[in-house]
Design an enzyme around this catalytic site. Sequence first.
Site, PDB file in Angstrom:
ATOM      1  CG  ASP A 118      25.582  14.932  27.686  1.00 16.36           C
ATOM      2  OD1 ASP A 118      25.683  15.572  28.742  1.00 16.36           O
ATOM      3  OD2 ASP A 118      25.445  15.465  26.569  1.00 16.36           O
TER       4      ASP A 118
ATOM      5  CE  LYS B  79      24.929  18.621  25.022  1.00 14.29           C
ATOM      6  NZ  LYS B  79      24.397  17.745  26.053  1.00 14.29           N
TER       7      LYS B  79
ATOM      8  CE  LYS C 275      34.023  53.119  29.651  1.00 15.03           C
ATOM      9  NZ  LYS C 275      32.856  53.764  30.273  1.00 15.03           N
TER      10      LYS C 275
ATOM     11  CG  HIS D 182      31.042  54.718  25.156  1.00 15.89           C
ATOM     12  ND1 HIS D 182      31.716  55.850  25.565  1.00 15.89           N
ATOM     13  CD2 HIS D 182      30.851  53.961  26.266  1.00 15.89           C
ATOM     14  CE1 HIS D 182      31.922  55.781  26.879  1.00 15.89           C
ATOM     15  NE2 HIS D 182      31.417  54.642  27.320  1.00 15.89           N
TER      16      HIS D 182
END
Length: 512
Positions: free
Chosen positions: A334, A296, A152, A125
């Site tokens: 939009d 955007k 893992k 981890h």
Amino acid sequence: MNSLTLICAPVMADTVQQMVTLMIKSKECGADLVEIRLDHLKLFNPLQDVPFIINNSPLPTLFTYRPKWEGGEYEGDEGKRLDVLRLAMERGADYIDVELQVADEFINSITGKKPENCKIIVSSHNYQSTPSVEDLGNLAVRIQSTGADIVKIATTAVDVTDVARMFHITASSQVPVIGLVMGERGLISRILGSKFGGYLTFGTIEPGKVSAPGQPTIKDLLDLYNFRHIRPDTKVFGIIGKPVGHSKSPLLYNQSFKSVGFNGVFVPFLVDNVRNFFETYSSTDFAGFSCTIPHKEAALQCCDEVDPVAKSIGAVNCLIKRPNDGKLLGYNTDYIGAITAIENGLTGTNFTDVRSGSPLAGKIFVVIGAGGAGKALAYGAREKGARVVIANRTYDRARELANVVGGDAISLSELESFHPEDSMILANTTAIGMHPKVDETPVPKHALKHYSLVFDAVYTPKITRLLREAEEAGAIIVNGLEMFIGQAYEQYERFTGLPAPKELFRKILGEH
């Protein structure tokens, strides 16, 4: 490697009896196995409790006894901790999780004693970051060399692009790998396991009760993301934004995809830098994107080709990867959704009569905000013959947009006293009033009496303070959901090549 990723429910409780209750609940939720987090038990008698848990579990069991030094709760003697894991293995656990730091010692101690059906997961981890592909690859080899049955690796996403490195490891590995990237930016690592070969993912029984940051619920995995339908050939679509957790797009598109059997999944991408995002996820597996605040305009700069309307607006909210050459195409849907919703609000109908012209013609149309959505509405209103006024916090940006669309500019502070005539139209395209800051509004209530219609692009909450006060002042109100639905129809058709299921869209959003 594995095309059917398992869902594992972490089970954390103070008592063994509570654990059994949660294990039963995990099965009811649709989990494939349970992770028994022994380090969370307040009362624990290993010789008695371990067999009891195994005998009473309705699902296969994965035993984890996580020490404090690896992010768990256990602070006691290491020898005793490993003894408990050996006991669980001997008594019939299906999986045992041991940390890389002690894996050699543990696996050497069970040589020749490990039951055939028990698999050892060796885990590592990293709660700070996600290493390079090379370092992740070396780590996977190091874990494998301990004799692990399953590798893992859990890391932390500093950026959404970090997840691509983990996908590379899970997709190219010859051994089973659990590869997860923690945190909100890493959420896609938990959803797209079956596409990129992850062995299992973790899903919680209840929202918020997580064993690591960023875990979704089992319900969301199954119902929101159609987890069982994701395969290596599934196309990935998603919404790019910051913030993005509030978006209803995954709900809308995934339910619609499922209803027609379209092999796609729609996920949230919490993106900090749009260019990095597109450069990282460049394969045609990532087939199309919705784009929201604040990206955007920046997204337009990343496109290989831009639709002329989107170019005029200077912003895109829909991006498609062309399948044959991978070129990124940008569109703006939009303004269609918003302008249609406003026209419908003014005429009280869903069918504006094109021959009689737009009800916006000749009206003063005030747009708050000069970002991507503001540009789209200003452009759309001008096309319909309205007189456009841009109001923005920074006057220079308002002036800039007004020059482009042939309108006027005022600062946001001037808006309160701006009323050259009554029956004006107001459209808020900023995030002011959006959850969680629901008490904010861009315009004081007394100024709203000069408007015949007020539109708010925010749709969480559905009725913002601005809309509530506008209605009290006598204006027609149109919420952001109408714009959202209108622009979503066209995006869905671009994503799938299929006609948008309009009734289903309204039904889904009505229910949520």
